[in-house]
Enzyme design. Sequence first.
Site, short mmCIF file in Angstrom:
data_model
loop_
_atom_site.label_atom_id
_atom_site.label_comp_id
_atom_site.label_asym_id
_atom_site.label_seq_id
_atom_site.Cartn_x
_atom_site.Cartn_y
_atom_site.Cartn_z
N SER A 136 -67.12 5.28 -79.76
CA SER A 136 -66.89 3.85 -80.02
C SER A 136 -68.14 3.25 -80.66
O SER A 136 -69.26 3.71 -80.41
CB SER A 136 -66.60 3.11 -78.71
N ASP A 149 -54.22 14.45 -65.36
CA ASP A 149 -55.39 13.60 -65.21
C ASP A 149 -56.59 14.41 -65.66
O ASP A 149 -57.07 15.29 -64.95
CB ASP A 149 -55.54 13.17 -63.75
N GLY A 170 -54.69 11.35 -73.67
CA GLY A 170 -54.45 9.91 -73.68
C GLY A 170 -53.62 9.49 -74.87
O GLY A 170 -53.90 8.49 -75.53
N ALA A 171 -52.55 10.27 -75.14
CA ALA A 171 -51.82 10.10 -76.40
C ALA A 171 -50.53 9.30 -76.28
O ALA A 171 -49.76 9.24 -77.23
CB ALA A 171 -51.49 11.48 -76.99
N SER A 172 -50.28 8.68 -75.15
CA SER A 172 -49.00 8.00 -74.97
C SER A 172 -48.91 6.66 -75.70
O SER A 172 -47.82 6.15 -75.95
CB SER A 172 -48.71 7.79 -73.48
N ILE A 214 -60.29 -2.39 -83.03
CA ILE A 214 -59.01 -1.97 -83.57
C ILE A 214 -57.90 -2.79 -82.93
O ILE A 214 -57.96 -3.12 -81.73
CB ILE A 214 -58.77 -0.47 -83.29
N TYR A 220 -68.71 1.48 -69.99
CA TYR A 220 -67.97 1.99 -71.15
C TYR A 220 -68.93 2.45 -72.24
O TYR A 220 -68.76 3.54 -72.82
CB TYR A 220 -67.04 0.90 -71.68
N LYS A 253 -69.41 6.29 -73.84
CA LYS A 253 -69.23 6.61 -75.26
C LYS A 253 -70.52 7.11 -75.90
O LYS A 253 -70.48 7.99 -76.78
CB LYS A 253 -68.69 5.38 -76.00
N ASN A 264 -59.29 11.82 -76.50
CA ASN A 264 -59.05 10.40 -76.71
C ASN A 264 -58.88 9.61 -75.41
O ASN A 264 -59.01 8.39 -75.41
CB ASN A 264 -57.80 10.23 -77.59
#
Length: 246
Positions: free
Chosen positions: A141, A62, A11-13, A187, A154, A158, A89
């Site tokens: 998180s 994916d 998920g680094a884009s 964040i 969510y 986490k 991530n």
Amino acid sequence: MLNEKIAVITGASRGIGAAIAKKMAENGATVIINYQGSVQAAQALEAEIREKGGKAVTYKCDVSDFDKCEKFIGDVVKEYGRIDILVNNAGITRDGLLMGMKEEDFDSVIKTNLKGAFNCLKAVTPIMLKQKYGKIVNMASVVGVVGNPGQVNYCASKAGLIGMTKSLAKEIGSRNITVNAIAPGFIDTDMTKILSDDQKKKILSQIPLNKFGNVEDIANVALFLGSENSNYITGQVIHVDGGMAM
């Protein structure tokens, strides 16, 4: 600091993942930029890192798909011979109060955020065991610790990731592999930009430092946990939340 290290970041884009990729590349790592949908953002990040003299390559996968994830990790090892750092991530949100939450909204968040991390860990762990070396960083998180209305799915994903972190740290610590989690607070990313002024004011009232964090705050901790400076730290959840969950 990370010279000759191979770092896989899911998920680094964009957002936190992109910041971690840039930070690790700046410190000598070859970064594998995993993405699922944002091909343009991923390629732009790769180009930015390369223009600054860093080493990066994009890889679409994916991570919630077990077989695709296994192939992804296998391809990285075929190309580079090893994986030194894994940053789990990748994550999504499908917010809503429990009474109105659809089953698919719960399932999709768990599948990406928790099962996706499991898939990567399952594929990477044998490689790191063989190397007798590895650094794993799971992106949890603050809400996985304290909860948050409208985010049952969510928060569950986490909180589960925190339990996974501690369990795996005990399983593979004897082979010189550390497993830690980062628990970001609020964040300044695309996710927080959509909050109303009233929502932001309410959140800030719960943060002792009275400000949102930024992606650099998270990237700095990820860099530390991926480096030799954290060799005697494992099974920990590092809160980067301005004091919100003390």
